[in-house]
Design a protein around this motif. Structure first.
Motif, PDB file in Angstrom:
ATOM      1  N   ASP A   1      18.521  40.123  27.957  1.00 17.52           N
ATOM      2  CA  ASP A   1      17.744  41.119  28.683  1.00 17.52           C
ATOM      3  C   ASP A   1      17.761  40.796  30.172  1.00 17.52           C
TER       4      ASP A   1
ATOM      5  N   LEU B   1      16.565  26.770  21.221  1.00 20.61           N
ATOM      6  CA  LEU B   1      17.229  28.073  21.317  1.00 20.61           C
ATOM      7  C   LEU B   1      17.506  28.623  19.926  1.00 20.61           C
TER       8      LEU B   1
ATOM      9  N   HIS C   1      14.426  29.971  18.389  1.00 17.88           N
ATOM     10  CA  HIS C   1      13.822  31.026  19.214  1.00 17.88           C
ATOM     11  C   HIS C   1      12.524  30.572  19.872  1.00 17.88           C
TER      12      HIS C   1
ATOM     13  N   TRP D   1      21.950  31.156  26.343  1.00 24.29           N
ATOM     14  CA  TRP D   1      20.863  31.901  25.716  1.00 24.29           C
ATOM     15  C   TRP D   1      21.369  32.442  24.376  1.00 24.29           C
TER      16      TRP D   1
ATOM     17  N   ASP E   1      13.986  30.764  25.481  1.00 19.78           N
ATOM     18  CA  ASP E   1      14.732  31.982  25.787  1.00 19.78           C
ATOM     19  C   ASP E   1      16.056  31.700  26.482  1.00 19.78           C
ATOM     20  N   VAL E   2      16.081  30.666  27.299  1.00 19.06           N
ATOM     21  CA  VAL E   2      17.269  30.371  28.098  1.00 19.06           C
ATOM     22  C   VAL E   2      17.218  28.909  28.523  1.00 19.06           C
TER      23      VAL E   2
ATOM     24  N   VAL F   1      16.440  37.191  31.307  1.00 19.42           N
ATOM     25  CA  VAL F   1      17.375  36.108  30.984  1.00 19.42           C
ATOM     26  C   VAL F   1      18.574  36.151  31.925  1.00 19.42           C
TER      27      VAL F   1
ATOM     28  N   LEU G   1       8.956  34.065  30.331  1.00 16.73           N
ATOM     29  CA  LEU G   1      10.300  33.560  30.078  1.00 16.73           C
ATOM     30  C   LEU G   1      10.205  32.053  29.872  1.00 16.73           C
ATOM     31  N   ARG G   2      10.650  31.595  28.693  1.00 18.81           N
ATOM     32  CA  ARG G   2      10.629  30.164  28.375  1.00 18.81           C
ATOM     33  C   ARG G   2      12.011  29.595  28.673  1.00 18.81           C
TER      34      ARG G   2
ATOM     35  N   ARG H   1      20.125  38.234  23.187  1.00 12.98           N
ATOM     36  CA  ARG H   1      18.892  38.059  23.973  1.00 12.98           C
ATOM     37  C   ARG H   1      19.157  38.270  25.464  1.00 12.98           C
TER      38      ARG H   1
END
Length: 322
Positions: free
Chosen positions: A283, A137, A140, A277, A143-144, A286, A94-95, A281
């Motif tokens: 999920d 963001l 891409h 986010w 991620d958040v 996130v 997770l970035r 995305r």
């Protein structure tokens, strides 16, 4: 050709030695099963089974391929299982981005809470301004993130908006330092230390507009963010800085002999922040990071929920140029 599905058919027939039983095991009719085996044989160029009216016997070539077919199916299932864990936030990368003004205690609390819930997910944490987060963001590459409002949130989903009221850092010998709450107008004549405009243009302009509306037009605007650098500017020039209570810096928090923090009278200024986010995305990982960041900030920082706590376009009051 769906190779995995065809290999499943091959292994089923090999293990059952009977097309009817294999079809029942696979939940399909026998004719499509026979067609799949025939197509696989054409694709591989190898006859897999000898067929008679009484029995089905795997060929020597089929026997040699059977173990590899089973291995490929096992790898395929392992891949699917890993994908499910990534989708469900149980593993993966997770970035995430956080702005420089988040206190160290809050950063530690965010990571601790997230790792407690999702120990299999590696967090790649970056210190980024709002502008940098928005760009990454959109590309891409992130991620958040935790962003400052107002800003353009087109294409983003937002968590609850949190409010961090701002106070002022000023020299201890300043007249206003003797006040329990400092009116913005009492800061007239001072320069203002503010984050670089490029970091969050709309917020930068909104802060200056609010200062002007409350009687404080800085003699000049200096740019700085690091606690030590800001402290140096306050001590070396007639300058003050705006800061939340939880981001004063260790020296001031411990009782700096030369710099003090005071709340602003009427609380006219605040940082408004939320986790953001890209749309679509959302999920598990996130969502878990958004919840961890929100809870950690509420627990460790001087923040409160802002209203409305929903995805809205938070715009600046005006543009203010100096």
């Amino acid at each position: 050709m769906d190779l995995i599905r065809h290999l499943e058919c091959f292994v089923a027939v090999a293990e059952e030695s009977h097309f009817g039983r294999a079809a029942e095991r696979l939940g399909m009719a026998q004719p499509p099963l026979s067609q799949r085996i025939q197509r696989l044989e054409r694709e591989l160029g190898v006859r897999l089974f000898e067929r008679t009216s009484r029995q089905v016997t795997i060929t020597k070539g089929g026997s040699l391929l059977l173990s590899e077919a089973r291995e490929l199916l096992a790898r395929s299932e392992a891949l699917r299982a890993t994908a499910r864990r990534v989708r469900d936030g149980e593993s993966g990368l997770l970035r995430a981005g956080l702005p420089p003004d988040v206190a160290g205690e809050a950063v530690a609390a965010i990571l601790a809470e997230f790792r407690r819930e999702h120990p299999g997910v590696e967090v790649e944490l970056h210190e980024l301004s709002t502008a940098q987060q928005l760009a990454q963001l959109a590309a891409h590459d992130l991620d958040v993130g935790l962003i400052h409002h107002p800003c353009d949130v087109t294409g983003l989903e937002l968590g609850p908006v949190l409010r961090r009221e701002l106070g002022v850092l000023l020299p201890r010998d300043a007249t206003a330092a003797a006040l329990s709450e400092v009116p913005l107008a009492s800061l007239s004549g001072y320069e203002l230390i503010l984050f670089p405009r490029a970091a969050a243009p709309a917020l930068h302009d909104d802060v200056l507009t609010t200062c002007a509306r409350n009687g404080f037009t800085p003699a000049a605007v200096r740019h700085g963010q690091g606690a030590s650098f800001v402290r140096g500017l306050i001590l070396s020039s007639q300058a003050v800085a705006l800061s939340p209570r939880d981001a004063q810096g260790p020296a001031v928090a411990a009782g700096d002999a030369e710099v003090v923090w005071r709340p602003l009278a009427g609380a006219p200024l605040a940082w408004r922040q939320s986790v953001a986010w890209p749309q679509g995305r959302s999920d598990t990982a996130v969502g878990a990071f958004a919840e961890a960041a929100t809870r950690a900030l509420l627990d460790t920082a001087a923040v409160s929920p802002d209203v409305p706590a929903r995805a809205v376009h938070l715009r600046p009051a005006a543009e203010f140029w100096v």
